[in-house]
Design an enzyme around this catalytic site. Structure first.
Site, PDB file in Angstrom:
ATOM      1  N   SER A 148      -6.813  -4.825  12.078  1.00 13.74           N
ATOM      2  CA  SER A 148      -7.620  -5.820  11.366  1.00 13.74           C
ATOM      3  C   SER A 148      -6.977  -6.980  10.780  1.00 13.74           C
ATOM      4  O   SER A 148      -5.486  -7.080  10.693  1.00 13.74           O
ATOM      5  CB  SER A 148      -8.170  -5.021  10.060  1.00 13.74           C
ATOM      6  OG  SER A 148      -8.798  -5.899   9.263  1.00 13.74           O
TER       7      SER A 148
ATOM      8  N   TYR B  92      -5.181  -0.335   2.566  1.00 11.55           N
ATOM      9  CA  TYR B  92      -5.708  -0.694   3.987  1.00 11.55           C
ATOM     10  C   TYR B  92      -4.888  -1.536   4.706  1.00 11.55           C
ATOM     11  O   TYR B  92      -4.622  -1.272   5.712  1.00 11.55           O
ATOM     12  CB  TYR B  92      -7.027  -1.289   3.650  1.00 11.55           C
ATOM     13  CG  TYR B  92      -7.894  -1.455   4.789  1.00 11.55           C
ATOM     14  CD1 TYR B  92      -8.480  -0.691   5.759  1.00 11.55           C
ATOM     15  CD2 TYR B  92      -7.995  -2.809   5.282  1.00 11.55           C
ATOM     16  CE1 TYR B  92      -9.154  -1.253   6.978  1.00 11.55           C
ATOM     17  CE2 TYR B  92      -8.696  -3.456   6.221  1.00 11.55           C
ATOM     18  CZ  TYR B  92      -9.203  -2.356   7.388  1.00 11.55           C
ATOM     19  OH  TYR B  92      -9.802  -2.716   8.402  1.00 11.55           O
TER      20      TYR B  92
END
Length: 300
Positions: free
Chosen positions: A151, A177
């Site tokens: 990501s 994350y």
């Protein structure tokens, strides 16, 4: 830098058009929902034998029936090492493509039974254990590819080797994350370095912003509508990296919107944070992460 005729709006089906994957065997993790479904659908549509590796087998079976073709379902829980080991042991024959698609995002603080931070364990360690467990099958394919979904959020944090699991730091969902997504890129770098001689290459893929179950822990207002893709568009870069002849023998790269992305030394002040952070491509970081991951798994 690898560029293609495809881009932001391209769909997985468009990217796969004209490619023959008959006889190729593919595993897609997390393929019971979201972009995993569309990745599996596009690959099955060009003749691949696809295994949906999922936690929810019933949901996976429903997806398999919907897709049709040569699609099977197998249980896999990336936070359960016994489940990962069982999947790898049960696999027989070659594996041509492993799509490490499953993941979690910005979850509340949580740890596995080993004390591993949940996002790092799910997004990186589970897939690391799976890939290393399937190394023999990937090698047997003779020309295998690993697609490691990451990501742009990797820019939020490098891997903090001194405190990966937040034993001392205050837990921060986005930082955790980001760290796990950086690990996904570093895995592709080191897997290619170690396994290219076995005919195995790995690349990292940023699918884009897609409204799926992955966003369950964030509000819709946190995502700019202008950058949101459909699930069919979100699967496109994964399918490109899995199938394109342009990537024959190419690994250790980062792809976004169906093209390789430049390395950057700082993130944009505003989204969508284009590029890939140089620390995520650093070979020393990649080698260190591999050794660290092996050590954790050996102690588990």
């Amino acid at each position: 830098m690898i560029e293609t005729k495809f881009g932001f709006s391209s769909t997985a089906a468009e990217v796969a058009e004209g490619i023959d994957f008959t006889g190729k065997r593919v595993v897609v993790t997390g393929a019971s929902s979201g972009i995993g479904v569309e990745t599996a659908r596009a690959l099955a549509g060009i003749g691949a034998e696809v295994t949906l590796a999922v936690r929810d087998v019933d949901a996976g079976e429903k997806v398999a029936r919907d897709i049709g073709g040569k699609v099977e379902v197998a249980p896999l829980d990336l936070t359960d090492l016994a489940s990962v080991d069982r999947f790898a042991r049960d696999w027989t024959g070659p594996l041509h493509v492993l799509v490490a698609n499953a993941g979690v995002m910005a979850t509340p603080e949580r740890y596995t039974e080993q004390g591993w931070e949940w996002q790092f364990a799910t997004n990186h360690l589970g897939h690391f254990a799976l890939a290393t467990g399937l190394h023999g099958a990937l090698k047997a394919a003779g020309n295998a590819r690993i697609v490691s979904l990451t990501s742009r959020g990797h820019m939020l944090s490098p891997v903090i080797f001194d405190d990966v699991h937040y034993a001392f730091r205050t837990y921060e969902p986005w930082g955790a994350y980001g760290q796990s997504k950086t690990a996904n890129v570093l895995f592709a770098v080191e897997a290619t370095r170690r396994w290219a001689a076995d005919g195995i290459t790995a690349n990292a893929v940023m699918p884009g912003a897609i409204h799926t179950g992955l966003q369950r822990h964030i509000g819709p207002s946190e995502v700019d509508p202008a950058i949101v893709k459909t699930t069919e568009q979100g699967a496109a870069t994964s399918v490109l990296v899995a199938t394109s002849p342009l990537l024959e023998g190419i690994g250790g790269r980062y792809f976004d919107d169906c093209a390789e992305t430049r390395a950057v030394d700082h993130r944009d002040e505003t989204p969508p944070m284009r590029g890939v952070a140089r620390f995520a491509l650093d070979p020393d970081n990649a080698a260190r992460l591999w050794t660290y991951s092996e050590t954790l798994l050996a102690k588990a």
